[in-house]
Structures are given as structure tokens and as C-alpha cells.
Design a protein around this motif. Structure first.
Motif, short mmCIF file in Angstrom:
data_model
loop_
_atom_site.label_atom_id
_atom_site.label_comp_id
_atom_site.label_asym_id
_atom_site.label_seq_id
_atom_site.Cartn_x
_atom_site.Cartn_y
_atom_site.Cartn_z
N ARG A 91 -2.85 -5.42 -13.94
CA ARG A 91 -3.29 -6.18 -12.77
C ARG A 91 -3.11 -5.36 -11.48
O ARG A 91 -4.01 -5.30 -10.63
CB ARG A 91 -2.48 -7.47 -12.72
N ASP A 92 -1.96 -4.65 -11.35
CA ASP A 92 -1.73 -3.82 -10.13
C ASP A 92 -2.74 -2.67 -10.05
O ASP A 92 -3.25 -2.33 -8.97
CB ASP A 92 -0.31 -3.24 -10.16
N ASN B 185 -5.77 -2.57 -11.30
CA ASN B 185 -7.10 -3.09 -10.90
C ASN B 185 -7.16 -3.35 -9.39
O ASN B 185 -8.15 -3.06 -8.72
CB ASN B 185 -7.40 -4.39 -11.68
N GLN B 186 -6.05 -3.90 -8.85
CA GLN B 186 -6.03 -4.16 -7.39
C GLN B 186 -6.13 -2.86 -6.60
O GLN B 186 -6.86 -2.75 -5.62
CB GLN B 186 -4.74 -4.91 -7.04
N LYS B 187 -5.35 -1.82 -7.02
CA LYS B 187 -5.40 -0.51 -6.31
C LYS B 187 -6.77 0.13 -6.43
O LYS B 187 -7.29 0.73 -5.48
CB LYS B 187 -4.35 0.43 -6.88
N ALA B 188 -7.39 0.04 -7.59
CA ALA B 188 -8.73 0.64 -7.78
C ALA B 188 -9.74 -0.01 -6.85
O ALA B 188 -10.59 0.66 -6.24
CB ALA B 188 -9.15 0.49 -9.24
N ASP B 189 -9.65 -1.36 -6.76
CA ASP B 189 -10.57 -2.07 -5.85
C ASP B 189 -10.37 -1.61 -4.40
O ASP B 189 -11.33 -1.35 -3.66
CB ASP B 189 -10.34 -3.58 -5.96
N GLY B 190 -9.08 -1.44 -4.01
CA GLY B 190 -8.80 -0.98 -2.63
C GLY B 190 -9.32 0.44 -2.38
O GLY B 190 -9.87 0.75 -1.32
N VAL C 180 -11.79 1.98 -3.92
CA VAL C 180 -13.25 1.98 -3.87
C VAL C 180 -13.73 1.55 -2.49
O VAL C 180 -14.65 2.15 -1.91
CB VAL C 180 -13.81 1.06 -4.98
N LYS C 181 -13.08 0.52 -1.96
CA LYS C 181 -13.49 0.04 -0.62
C LYS C 181 -13.23 1.12 0.44
O LYS C 181 -14.05 1.34 1.34
CB LYS C 181 -12.74 -1.23 -0.27
N THR C 182 -12.08 1.82 0.33
CA THR C 182 -11.75 2.88 1.32
C THR C 182 -12.78 4.00 1.26
O THR C 182 -13.27 4.50 2.29
CB THR C 182 -10.36 3.45 1.03
N GLU D 117 -15.82 3.84 0.19
CA GLU D 117 -17.12 3.37 0.71
C GLU D 117 -17.13 3.42 2.24
O GLU D 117 -18.12 3.84 2.87
CB GLU D 117 -17.37 1.94 0.22
#
Length: 524
Positions: free
Chosen positions: A49-50, A52-57, A59-61, A63
Motif C-alpha cells: 500500500r505504501d 503504491n502511494q509513493k509511486a502515485d506521488g 508520477v504526479k511530480t 508530470e
């Protein structure tokens, strides 16, 4: 049996207890393993879960960074396009301005061309009027001459001849009286004028002699070396001048440096030092002083070796070491463009030959011939004539009285007391006067004649010019169709003035302008 039964009972009891204990331990271990698996599953779920949260962050950075970089590149591209557009606009404005300037110039040129055409037409009209008036004036002049001939009873040619004869007689009388006055005045002022002309000659030739005898040219591979020789704030060139005593001139002359000084030995030391410094590449004040001192010692040693070699070649024995050193210094001296050592060797050999023919002491004559110009080498007594100074030096270093007298008398400063002295004087004149001995003077003389002729040919109306009488007279032949007699008189004056302003020459130069009119016809 009872005991055996008892033992078997005890063994069976112990075995049963053991099995029971093993079962209980296994159950306990299974319970612990089950709880460990549950904990591991929970931790894995939390880590996933952690992550997945870091990967999402992340990716946003990324972008956001990509969008910012895209906008930066777009802004830079827009700025370049705008700058290029501005440059094109400026270039277009300049081209339009130049086009307008060219159009204005073409318009002015057409206007001036029209004005020139109008002036040309007016000039042609004036010329026609002038021709008509000239024709009328010639008619009027002819009629007046006819009337005068009738009144005087003489033709124009006869009247002209009588007038010429009368003027000739009057001019001869005036010329005779004027000539007598000039001769009387010349007798009174001859000595003064002679001194003045000698001084003028010295003035005109002094600069030429100074350039020939006080300058050495040091050639370099490229002009970058000049900056290294000058050094920071000129410290290298100042150190060179202080160490050598020679003025170093670094100007616009390509690939050359001029060494100027009256002492040729110092100039040679400066030249060799510069050569060593440039070849070595290390040029700074301390190195300059070291190289100059070493070069000075080398030159001094070379002077002694030259003197010794000269003495050995001529077969002269017992010469004082200081006189040998002075003989070597002759190598770096010149007399009217002639190397002093070569001149002295020539005189020595000529004296030996002539003394042998007269039955005199050839070795003593050769010795006197070698040392006759020794007085030109020292610099500590410039006021004494070189013949007397050489005589003093020869006497100081123990030379024979006949040799001393020959040295002092070869320019008639003292009276000759032996037969060797006139031989030295004659051989000195022979060596100095032989063709080719003083090559530099001959070249300068030829160059002066060529420059004299070029100067005259540069005037309008001059066909040819010839320098004759060893450059003391310049004959100029002019085109009779271009110049008349009065203009020829003026031309001779103009040429003489230009010669006085632009040329260096001894004595005076007579300028003769020749204007000849020839009429040629053929009978066929």
C-alpha cells in the motif's frame, strides 16, 4: 513376573508421557507459526500500500516537471523566433535605407550630368566665338604690321634683326661689367664660400653615413616575438638597453628589430644576446643580464682569437697582447664602408710586397701596415687624430721606432723619418681606392643618380632625364609641344628646388633643361 510386569509398566508409562509431551509441543509450534504468517501478510499488505502511494506521488511530480520543462522550452523558442524577426526587420530597414540612398545618388548624378551637358554646349559656343575673335585679331595685327613697315621703310624681319643687334651690344656691355663685379666679389668671399660649401656637404652626407655605420637589423620569425622582447610594461627592453648600452627600436617594420648605437661591438653583443634569448624562449630581466654578460665574454674571447689568427696568418711575431686584442676589435670597425680589419690586412700584404721590391725590411713594413689604423679602435680619446693615437699606442706597447713613425705619418700628421713610412701611406691609399673596396658608397652613389633622374621625370612635359658629370649635372629633355621657353625656365627652377628639399647630395647640382623643336619633311 511381578517385577517384569512392573518394569514393563513403568516403561509403558514413560513412553506414553513422552508421546503426550511431544504432541503438546507440536501443537504449540503450529500455533506460533500461524501467528507469524498472519503478521507477515499484514506487513506485506502495508508495504504494497505504501509503495503504491509513493509511486502515485512520483508520477504526479514527474508530470509536473515535464510540464514546466515544456513551458520553458516553448518560451525559449518564442524568444528566438521574436529575436530573429527583429533582426530580419532591422536588416530590411537597412536595405531600404541603402536603396533610398542609392536612388538619391542616382538622381543627383543625373542632375549633374544634365548640368555638365549644358556647360559643354556653352563652352563649345564660347570656343567658336573665341576662334572668330582670334581670326579677326590676326587680320588686325597683320594690317598694323603692314602700316608700320610702310611708315618705317623696313620690313618686320629687318626691324627685328636691328633690335636684336642693339640689344646684344647693350647686353654684352652690361654682362662684362656685371662679370667684373662678380669676379671681384668672388675673390673677396672665395674662402668663406668654400667653407660654407664644405659644411653643406657634411650636412647632406652626415645622416647617410650615420645610418650606414650605427644601425644593425635583427631579423625575427614573426611579430609575436616583439611583444616578448618588450615585456610587461617594457621591463625586458629596458633591461636589454641597460645591459648592452644600445638603443633598441621596435616599430612597425615587419619581422625586424633595429639596434642603434655608435659602438659596433656593443651592437654585436646586443644582436647575439637577442638571438640567444629568442632561441631559448626565456626572456626576463634576470635572464637578460645573465645572457648579455655571457655573450660579452664570448665576444671578447672571439676578438682575442681573431687577433691571434690574424697575427699568425701574417707571420708577425712578438706583438703585445693588448695590440693583438685591438687587431681583433678591428673586425667590428669600418672605415667609409670598408671593414677595418680587411683593409689593414690588405695594407700589410701590399707593404710587404712593396718593401721587398725596394730591398727594405718586409716584416717591419707588414707590421706597420697592420697597425697603421690601430688608433681607430680605442674610444677613450676621440679628440686625437687616429694616426697620432695609434702612434702613442704603438710606442706604449714597445714597437720599433720605424713602425711608430710610419703609423703617425701615414696621414702627414708628423714628418716621415724612414723609408717605410711613405710605403705605408701609399699602400693605405691603394687599398682604400681600389674598385669595389668601398662597395656601400658605390651603391649609394648609383642609387642617388637613379633617384635624381626619377625626380626629374616626374614633372609634366619631361621626356627624358640624364644625370651626368658624376651626378653634378642633370640634363632634362622636355616635349616642345607641351612646354614653351618660359615654362622651360620655370621647370629648371622647380626641379632644382625639389632636389634641394628631397635629396641628400654633396656639392651642387646643375639643372639644364633642353627644349628642341624639329620640323621633318620627306621629298618623295
Amino acid at each position: 513376573m511381578d517385577a517384569l510386569s512392573l518394569v514393563l509398566g513403568i516403561v509403558a508409562g514413560v513412553a506414553g508421557g513422552t508421546f503426550a509431551a511431544i504432541y503438546l509441543v507440536n501443537k504449540k509450534n503450529e500455533s506460533k507459526a500461524s501467528s507469524s504468517v498472519n503478521e507477515a501478510n499484514q506487513k506485506a499488505t502495508s508495504i504494497i500500500r505504501d509503495a503504491n502511494q509513493k509511486a502515485d506521488g512520483l508520477v504526479k511530480t514527474k508530470e509536473l516537471e515535464a510540464k514546466e520543462r515544456f513551458f520553458e522550452l516553448k518560451n525559449e523558442h518564442d524568444e528566438k523566433i521574436n529575436s530573429r524577426n527583429r533582426e530580419l526587420a532591422e536588416a530590411e530597414n537597412k536595405i531600404r535605407g541603402k536603396e533610398q540612398s542609392i536612388n538619391d545618388k542616382l538622381s543627383n548624378l543625373e542632375k549633374k550630368q544634365n548640368e555638365a551637358d549644358v556647360l559643354k554646349e556653352e563652352l563649345a559656343a564660347h570656343l567658336e566665338v573665341a576662334k572668330v575673335k582670334k581670326h579677326e585679331a590676326e587680320k588686325l595685327h597683320a594690317s598694323q604690321v603692314q602700316q608700320l613697315e610702310k611708315i618705317a621703310g623696313l620690313s618686320a624681319e629687318q626691324a627685328k634683326n636691328e633690335l636684336i643687334e642693339a640689344l646684344k651690344a647693350e647686353a654684352q656691355n652690361q654682362a662684362l661689367s656685371q662679370m667684373k663685379l662678380i669676379i671681384d666679389e668672388a675673390r673677396l668671399t672665395a674662402t668663406r664660400e668654400a667653407k660654407r660649401m664644405v659644411l653643406q656637404t657634411i650636412q647632406r652626407t652626415a645622416a647617410e653615413q650615420a645610418i650606414e655605420n650605427t644601425v644593425t637589423v635583427f631579423h625575427i620569425e614573426n611579430d609575436e616575438v616583439k611583444g616578448r622582447i618588450i615585456g610587461r610594461e617594457g621591463r625586458n627592453i629596458r633591461a636589454l638597453e641597460a645591459a648592452t648600452g644600445i638603443e633598441i627600436i621596435v616599430d612597425d617594420t615587419p619581422e625586424a628589430i633595429i639596434l642603434s648605437g655608435f659602438d659596433p661591438i656593443r651592437r654585436e653583443v646586443a644582436r647575439l644576446s637577442l638571438h640567444r634569448l629568442v632561441s631559448d624562449g626565456r626572456i626576463h630581466p634576470a635572464r637578460i643580464e645573465e645572457v648579455v654578460e655571457k655573450t660579452r665574454n664570448d665576444v671578447e674571447q672571439e676578438i682575442i682569437e681573431i687577433g691571434q689568427k690574424t697575427v699568425v696568418d701574417l707571420g708577425i711575431n712578438g706583438l703585445h697582447p693588448e695590440l693583438i686584442r685591438m687587431v681583433g676589435r678591428m673586425r667590428y670597425r669600418s672605415s667609409y664602408g670598408q671593414n677595418l680589419l680587411k683593409h689593414s690586412r690588405e695594407v700589410a700584404n701590399l707593404c710587404a710586397i712593396m718593401a721587398t721590391e725596394f730591398g727594405l725590411n718586409a716584416k717591419m713594413a707588414k707590421r706597420a701596415g697592420l697597425l697603421h689604423d690601430i688608433g681607430k679602435v680605442p674610444e677613450d680619446d676621440p679628440e686625437t687624430p687616429h694616426a697620432l693615437l695609434g702612434m702613442k699606442l704603438a710606442e706604449k706597447y714597445g714597437e720599433h721606432p720605424d713602425v711608430v713613425n710610419a703609423i703617425g705619418a701615414h696621414h702627414d700628421e708628423i714628418e716621415m723619418t724612414n723609408l717605410i713610412s711613405p710605403i705605408i701611406q701609399a699602400c693605405d691609399a691603394i687599398s682604400g681606392s681600389r674598385p669595389g673596396a668601398r662597395r656601400e658608397d658605390s651603391e649609394a652613389y648609383i642609387k642617388r643618380l637613379v633617384d635624381l633622374e626619377k625626380l626629374a621625370v616626374g614633372f609634366d612635359g619631361v621626356d627624358k632625364a640624364f644625370a651626368i658629370q658624376a651626378g653634378r649635372e642633370l640634363r632634362v629633355i622636355v616635349n616642345s609641344d607641351v612646354l614653351d621657353d618660359k615654362q622651360s625656365d620655370l621647370l629648371s627652377f622647380d626641379i632644382s628646388q625639389k632636389i634641394m628639399k628631397e635629396m641628400i647630395y654633396p656639392g651642387q647640382i646643375k639643372v639644364t633643361v633642353i627644349r628642341e623643336r624639329r620640323a621633318v619633311a620627306f621629298a618623295k
